[in-house]
Motif scaffolding. Sequence first.
Motif, PDB file in Angstrom:
ATOM      1  N   ILE A 123       0.811  -1.214   0.000  1.00  0.00           N
ATOM      2  CA  ILE A 123       0.000   0.000   0.000  1.00  0.00           C
ATOM      3  C   ILE A 123       0.846   1.267   0.000  1.00  0.00           C
ATOM      4  N   ARG A 124       2.122   1.116   0.346  1.00  0.00           N
ATOM      5  CA  ARG A 124       3.011   2.275   0.336  1.00  0.00           C
ATOM      6  C   ARG A 124       3.755   2.426  -0.997  1.00  0.00           C
ATOM      7  N   SER A 125       3.385   1.631  -1.976  1.00  0.00           N
ATOM      8  CA  SER A 125       3.999   1.757  -3.299  1.00  0.00           C
ATOM      9  C   SER A 125       3.718   3.160  -3.842  1.00  0.00           C
ATOM     10  N   PRO A 126       4.737   3.915  -4.180  1.00  0.00           N
ATOM     11  CA  PRO A 126       4.547   5.343  -4.476  1.00  0.00           C
ATOM     12  C   PRO A 126       3.826   5.645  -5.782  1.00  0.00           C
ATOM     13  N   HIS A 127       3.788   4.696  -6.715  1.00  0.00           N
ATOM     14  CA  HIS A 127       3.238   5.004  -8.031  1.00  0.00           C
ATOM     15  C   HIS A 127       1.875   4.373  -8.295  1.00  0.00           C
TER      16      HIS A 127
END
Length: 223
Positions: free
Chosen positions: A175-179
């Motif tokens: 969920i913290r994947s920036p894209h």
Amino acid sequence: RVSGSQTLSGACGGMTWCAPLALGQVLPKEEPQRRAMLSGIVKLDLEKGRLVSTYGRGLEGLLEELRDMRSLVGCLLAENSLSTVDARLLSEMVRSTPMLHTLDLQGNRLGDAGALALSGALREQECRLVVLDLSRNFINDQGAAVLASALRHCVSLRYLTLDGNSVGSAASALIRSPHLYRLSLQGNMIDDGSLSELDHDSPQPAGGPSGGCTMGRNCWRTA
């Protein structure tokens, strides 16, 4: 979207969806004409066992013709009994199809090995994949963590679906994947404690929390 020979009848004008139960019968045997027709395929539908019925050697057979499918942007390979032994070929497929935008692999048995192989392709700068569906593929936290690591480097992928797997604690990294724009994790092993932590820590889209989930309980938009 149509199927069979109806789809193939429009090939010379630029094929959109191809459900090629009859692909081998319709494509010309002469090499120049065959290549010309393959180059017009934009989206290829091989779901529900059509991969093997069209290409007797499965992914190996498909890979041989991908070099001529220069316009291919979408490929449906759902429910084809693909397993960990196919992982390397799937990674090669993504690498050898530079225009590929959408890849549907739901309902196979790729496992963590499949997630690992695809992660290698996602890390490459040339990758243009935008939509990836890995629902119901027996992916656990190990595979999800590797995907999350790759997604930090993949600026193209925006929609990732991992419904019906066995993802638990690795959801926090995904969920913290920036894209990513939308992540779906319905039917996984995320407990209420993890959900509360994720809801608290994860970024919310414009419009507040109510706009963040459009596909179910375990779904977030991260931008």
